[in-house]
Scaffold this motif. Sequence first.
Motif, short mmCIF file in Angstrom:
data_model
loop_
_atom_site.label_atom_id
_atom_site.label_comp_id
_atom_site.label_asym_id
_atom_site.label_seq_id
_atom_site.Cartn_x
_atom_site.Cartn_y
_atom_site.Cartn_z
N UNK A 226 0.83 -1.21 0.00
CA UNK A 226 0.00 0.00 0.00
C UNK A 226 0.87 1.26 0.00
N UNK A 227 1.96 1.22 0.75
CA UNK A 227 2.86 2.38 0.78
C UNK A 227 3.50 2.59 -0.59
N UNK B 248 9.00 4.97 -3.68
CA UNK B 248 8.13 3.96 -4.26
C UNK B 248 8.92 2.70 -4.59
N UNK B 249 10.08 2.87 -5.20
CA UNK B 249 10.92 1.73 -5.54
C UNK B 249 11.39 1.00 -4.28
N UNK B 250 11.78 1.75 -3.26
CA UNK B 250 12.26 1.14 -2.02
C UNK B 250 11.15 0.33 -1.34
N UNK B 251 9.95 0.90 -1.26
CA UNK B 251 8.85 0.16 -0.65
C UNK B 251 8.43 -1.02 -1.53
N UNK B 252 8.53 -0.87 -2.84
CA UNK B 252 8.23 -1.98 -3.75
C UNK B 252 9.19 -3.13 -3.58
N UNK B 253 10.47 -2.83 -3.45
CA UNK B 253 11.48 -3.87 -3.21
C UNK B 253 11.24 -4.53 -1.86
N UNK C 55 8.42 -4.77 -0.26
CA UNK C 55 7.20 -5.57 -0.35
C UNK C 55 7.47 -6.89 -1.06
N UNK C 56 8.26 -6.85 -2.12
CA UNK C 56 8.55 -8.09 -2.84
C UNK C 56 9.39 -9.06 -2.01
#
Length: 119
Positions: free
Chosen positions: A56-57, A91-96, A98-99
Motif C-alpha cells: 500500500x505504501x 516507491x521503488x524502495x517500498x516496492x522492493x 514488499x517483494x
Amino acid sequence: MALIIFGIINLKLLWSLIGWIIAFLLVFIEIPMCLKCCPTSPKFDEFFTKFHNSYFRAAAYLVFAILMWVAVGVGKASVQAVSALLLTFACLAYGIAASRGQTPASSAITGGTGVSNIV
C-alpha cells in the motif's frame, strides 16, 4: 520536507497545493504518533492503518510520484522534479521491500511499535 520547500519555491499555486497535500498525507502515513496526537475521526484512522503494508505504501508513493511528474511535465513546475524523483525512489524502495516480504520499520519515538519487535 522537499514537497513543502519546493511547494513554497514553486510559483504555480495548484501544484504547490497538491505538493502540500501530499506532504500532509505522508506525515500521517510515516509518523504513527500523529494519528494518536491529532484529533482525527475513526474513519480517518482506519484509512491510514492500511498503510502498515509495504504494498500500500509503494502504491501511495507511486500515485504521489505520478502527480509530481505530471506537475513537472504538464504544469511546467520544474522545481518539483526533485520531489518527484524522491517520491519515485521511495516507491521503488517500498516496492522492493514488499517483494521481499519486509514490513516497514517503525520507531517507538514516533509512536510506532519500535524496531525491536521486528528483529
